[in-house]
Design a protein around this motif. Sequence first.
Motif: not given
Length: 75
Positions: A6-8, A14, A41, A59-62, A65
């Motif tokens: 996954i990436y954004q 995403i 990731w 959205e990515l939950d940095l 992750i």
Amino acid sequence: MDKRIIYQLPDQPITILIPCECGLTLEQIGQKDVPAGVPFWIVEASTIPTDRTFRDAWELDLDNIGEPDGFGGGV
């Protein structure tokens, strides 16, 4: 394969890559297919929500992750 990459990109939803068995490692696939310099990731497929109704809002939950597994080198 039970993993996803996954990436954004900025201001984009995403992106979820479903890797295939092609003789490359997941890291190599990410480096090849993710745009240059973009962090990616590798996650368990089971962590991707199955309800895609609001996928454009994901959205990515940095915080959860952690550090990226690599950075893209693609175009």
